[in-house]
Design a protein around this motif. Structure first.
Motif, PDB file in Angstrom:
ATOM      1  N   ARG A 251       0.906  -1.080  -0.053  1.00 27.68           N
ATOM      2  CA  ARG A 251      -0.112   0.057  -0.159  1.00 27.68           C
ATOM      3  C   ARG A 251       0.802   1.135   0.170  1.00 27.68           C
ATOM      4  NH1 ARG A 251      -5.658   0.190   3.457  1.00 27.68           N
ATOM      5  NH2 ARG A 251      -5.112   2.414   2.677  1.00 27.68           N
TER       6      ARG A 251
ATOM      7  N   VAL B  12      -6.132   3.613 -15.719  1.00 21.01           N
ATOM      8  CA  VAL B  12      -6.286   2.754 -14.688  1.00 21.01           C
ATOM      9  C   VAL B  12      -6.313   1.279 -15.166  1.00 21.01           C
ATOM     10  CG1 VAL B  12      -8.278   2.153 -12.939  1.00 21.01           C
ATOM     11  CG2 VAL B  12      -7.919   4.410 -13.299  1.00 21.01           C
TER      12      VAL B  12
ATOM     13  N   ARG C 115      -3.689  -1.302 -13.512  1.00 20.99           N
ATOM     14  CA  ARG C 115      -4.239  -2.736 -12.823  1.00 20.99           C
ATOM     15  C   ARG C 115      -3.634  -3.722 -13.457  1.00 20.99           C
ATOM     16  NH1 ARG C 115     -10.333  -1.058 -12.555  1.00 20.99           N
ATOM     17  NH2 ARG C 115     -10.563   0.010 -10.476  1.00 20.99           N
TER      18      ARG C 115
ATOM     19  N   ASN D 144      -3.325  -2.276  -7.644  1.00 19.00           N
ATOM     20  CA  ASN D 144      -4.474  -2.389  -7.128  1.00 19.00           C
ATOM     21  C   ASN D 144      -5.092  -0.899  -6.843  1.00 19.00           C
ATOM     22  OD1 ASN D 144      -4.189  -2.007  -4.295  1.00 19.00           O
ATOM     23  ND2 ASN D 144      -3.250  -3.825  -4.083  1.00 19.00           N
ATOM     24  N   ASN D 145      -6.402  -0.677  -6.491  1.00 21.82           N
ATOM     25  CA  ASN D 145      -6.985   0.436  -6.217  1.00 21.82           C
ATOM     26  C   ASN D 145      -6.433   1.328  -4.989  1.00 21.82           C
ATOM     27  OD1 ASN D 145      -8.713  -0.059  -8.395  1.00 21.82           O
ATOM     28  ND2 ASN D 145     -10.501  -0.976  -6.884  1.00 21.82           N
ATOM     29  N   HIS D 146      -5.813   0.453  -4.278  1.00 23.50           N
ATOM     30  CA  HIS D 146      -5.326   1.102  -3.104  1.00 23.50           C
ATOM     31  C   HIS D 146      -3.999   1.706  -3.324  1.00 23.50           C
ATOM     32  CE1 HIS D 146      -8.232  -0.691  -0.526  1.00 23.50           C
ATOM     33  NE2 HIS D 146      -7.998   0.412   0.460  1.00 23.50           N
TER      34      HIS D 146
ATOM     35  N   ASP E 222      -4.119   7.011  -7.055  1.00 28.29           N
ATOM     36  CA  ASP E 222      -4.592   8.269  -6.491  1.00 28.29           C
ATOM     37  C   ASP E 222      -5.153   9.033  -7.832  1.00 28.29           C
ATOM     38  OD1 ASP E 222      -5.480  10.376  -5.448  1.00 28.29           O
ATOM     39  OD2 ASP E 222      -3.423  11.037  -4.953  1.00 28.29           O
ATOM     40  N   LEU E 223      -6.392   9.128  -8.359  1.00 29.47           N
ATOM     41  CA  LEU E 223      -7.044   9.917  -9.394  1.00 29.47           C
ATOM     42  C   LEU E 223      -7.006  11.326  -9.286  1.00 29.47           C
ATOM     43  CD1 LEU E 223      -9.474   7.186 -10.559  1.00 29.47           C
ATOM     44  CD2 LEU E 223      -6.960   7.198 -10.761  1.00 29.47           C
TER      45      LEU E 223
END
Lengths: 182, 451
Positions: free
Chosen positions: A3, A21, A25, A30-32, A35-36
């Motif tokens: 993370r 994104v 991926r 991963n999504n964590h 930061d978009l």
């Protein structure tokens, strides 16, 4: 991916976001790890927002380069401008040139991201002057992302000659963010 | 499942076997609530009507996206002649009191009336205090338009308050369908002053029946092979979920399974019990996601029984340094941890329901940021958005949080605007996108009415 690895995505619109994104991926983020920062919809050109955010984010990133494992992937359409001119505009916003080991990449599709999706995803011939329009579903860009990654993992000399110059240029930028995983 | 629900469903099933023509059972169905108690989700919970009349799961999974395209409310709290055309994935923002939650409440009420069969004069439904304060009319009107099931639906409900607003009942109700926007709306159900007219899927008129005016007629039409469109609408409406997390009221204990979460997720454990039965793959997906959130030591959620049948307790399990299992009762976790677990269960359910055998879900979530650390917001929204993109579901988020404002400002955001005493209006949220500031800064500085 741990993370503490953060990859900031800075782009003009949701279609850029879906391409970036999806790419990240597939690269294992991963999504964590993401930061978009997407330019808000509204009046005026979105690249103004991207340019000023780029300056601010790079400054902050450089300040913490020793402590935080952070990268920045920026995407902005060249539209009718020259890709090199747009790139120079971004570089000109920085106090110093991007070093080769800095995790800061700038992807500049020309004419826009729709061109990439048409040539990389649909494997159709393109020129970079025509506006081929956009796509309707985020997943429509996935084949283009897959092909982009495929090219990114091959030797530069093996990239087909008819690959659009803006794609080739971004393939050269790709290792800057790929190295963040190491 | 409650005994009354089973009894009611069985009665309807027997009626449909005894009366092969479509509608004789309808008259009885309309009065059934009074003889067998309230009958929410009559056939759906029983399950067998689903199998008989709603088509196979595969058929429904192939349907195109299901999206609410229009919500209209008049004379309901701050919503006066209010029309909202939601997107597939949209943020509702606005000042406190601007009406964000009220919009979701309207959906919740329609779901209650139509999908659960709750009487409209129930205290939690259309009580007199829900009439718009400055409006002297006694009728409230609601409309809903939905794309799905190979066409579009239009539902309208009017509630009339009488006896000096001490009581209320349904004055009009209708459900229409059309296959393409070019087609005219065709009726599936009509009710006026207590007389209902039933229509078949081909829109041919069936019998007229007297109906209980304290309830939605659509809620009590028995499911038949020739009214599958109406059945689909009712089934779909049960999947419009309004969530306003309150982790302080999420007990570990469950006395049975619940098919749907309630508004505050106070039945979280019972809903989770249902989900692990319905979607066995959910636990594996959840484990992967929650490890990213709660740490690699997280080993999963488990439901443990004690000596009393049907009772289960939810607990979160972790692997300690020596590999030893350490567990905490769900209610021993912090509010934030409970909220996070609930949000990811919602996310996985949303993904499964949107691509699986029960069709699209419309998730209306009110301030999901409450109780949750800043760094957790964007990963969660990305997770849910992936489900929206890949499935047939719809996501409507109400929030003031900068993270959500900035995220949606580039995509699709609507702002609700209202003076202290006045009706709510809605408009797209737009900023000067060549300004070097983020959308949330606009809002924080009051440069937009939605600040």
């Amino acid at each position: 991916m741990p993370r503490n690895v953060i990859l900031i995505v800075l782009c003009e619109d949701p279609q850029h976001q879906s391409f970036c994104v999806s790419l990240l991926r597939k690269m294992g983020f991963n999504n964590h790890n993401l930061d978009l920062h997407v330019a808000p919809k509204g009046r005026g050109a979105a690249d103004g927002f991207v340019l000023s955010e780029f300056q601010r984010l790079v400054k902050a990133q450089r300040k913490r380069s020793g402590k935080a494992k952070t990268g920045l992937l920026t995407m902005v359409d060249a539209d009718i401008r020259e890709v090199n001119a747009v790139a120079a505009n971004f570089d000109g916003k920085l106090d110093s040139k991007r070093g080769p080991k800095e995790h800061i990449a700038v992807f500049i599709p020309k004419r826009n991201i729709g061109t990439w999706v048409r040539c990389l995803g649909e494997r159709r011939a393109v020129d970079e002057a025509t506006d081929y329009g956009r796509w309707s579903k985020d997943s429509d860009c996935h084949p283009a992302v897959d092909h982009f990654l495929e090219l990114a993992r091959t030797q530069a000399s093996q990239v087909p000659d008819d690959c659009p110059p803006s794609v080739k240029r971004s393939l050269e930028e790709y290792p800057r963010i790929a190295r963040l995983r190491e | 499942m409650r005994y009354g629900t089973i009894r009611h469903a069985v009665i309807l099933q027997i009626l449909s076997i005894l009366f092969p023509s479509p509608f004789p059972a309808a008259t009885l169905a309309a009065v059934l609530p009074t003889i067998s108690g309230r009958s929410p989700q009559v056939a759906r919970q029983a399950g067998f009507y689903d199998i008989l009349y709603l088509g196979s799961p595969d058929q429904r999974a192939n349907e195109v996206g299901t999206v609410i395209t229009r919500i209209y409310a008049d004379n309901y709290k701050c919503l006066s002649n209010f029309e909202y055309k939601p997107g597939k994935n949209q943020l509702l923002m606005g000042l406190n009191g601007s009406g964000k939650s009220t919009v979701f409440e309207v959906l919740q009420l329609l779901r209650g009336a139509v999908a659960e069969g709750v009487p409209v004069d129930d205290d939690d439904m259309f009580a007199a205090h829900t009439l718009t304060q400055w409006d002297t009319r006694d009728v409230q009107s609601f409309e809903l338009e939905v794309e799905g099931n190979g066409g579009a639906y239009r539902y309208a409900l009017s509630i009339e308050h009488y006896d000096e607003r001490m009581n209320c009942h349904v004055s009009d109700e209708r459900l229409d369908f059309r296959e393409t926007p070019e087609d005219a709306w065709q009726p599936l159900f009509l009710m006026h002053l207590g007389e209902g007219t039933l229509y078949r899927d081909d829109h041919s008129e069936g019998p007229r029946v007297l109906m209980d005016r304290t309830r939605s007629g659509v809620a009590f039409v028995p499911l038949r092979p020739d009214n599958r469109r109406l059945a689909w609408f009712r089934e779909w409406l049960s999947q419009v979920l309004y969530i306003q997390l309150n982790p302080m009221d999420m007990p570990a204990r469950s006395e049975g399974e619940n098919q749907f979460p309630d508004q505050t997720l106070s039945n979280f454990t019972s809903w989770y019990r249902h989900l692990v039965q319905e979607f066995p793959q959910l636990q594996g997906q959840l484990l992967d996601l929650l490890r990213q959130v709660l740490g690699p030591e997280f080993a999963g959620l488990s439901l443990r029984g004690k000596d009393i049948p049907d009772l289960r307790w939810l607990r979160a399990e972790f692997r300690g340094e020596n590999g030893k299992l350490v567990w905490f009762s769900f209610d021993e976790l912090s509010d934030g941890q409970r909220a996070l677990i609930a949000l990811y269960v919602i996310a996985v359910y949303f993904r499964e329901a949107g691509t699986g055998d029960i069709g699209g879900v419309t998730l209306c979530i009110d301030e999901p940021e409450n109780y949750v650390a800043l760094a957790e917001l964007q990963p969660w929204i990305l997770e849910v958005e992936e489900a929206v993109e890949n499935g047939s579901s719809q996501l409507l988020v109400a929030s003031h949080h900068p993270e959500f404002i900035d995220h949606y400002a580039g995509m699709d955001a609507r702002q609700l605007i209202r003076s202290a005493v006045g009706p709510t209006r809605i408009e797209p949220f737009r900023v000067e996108s060549d300004d070097p500031i983020r959308a949330s800064e606009y809002v924080a500085r009051g440069w937009t009415d939605a600040s």
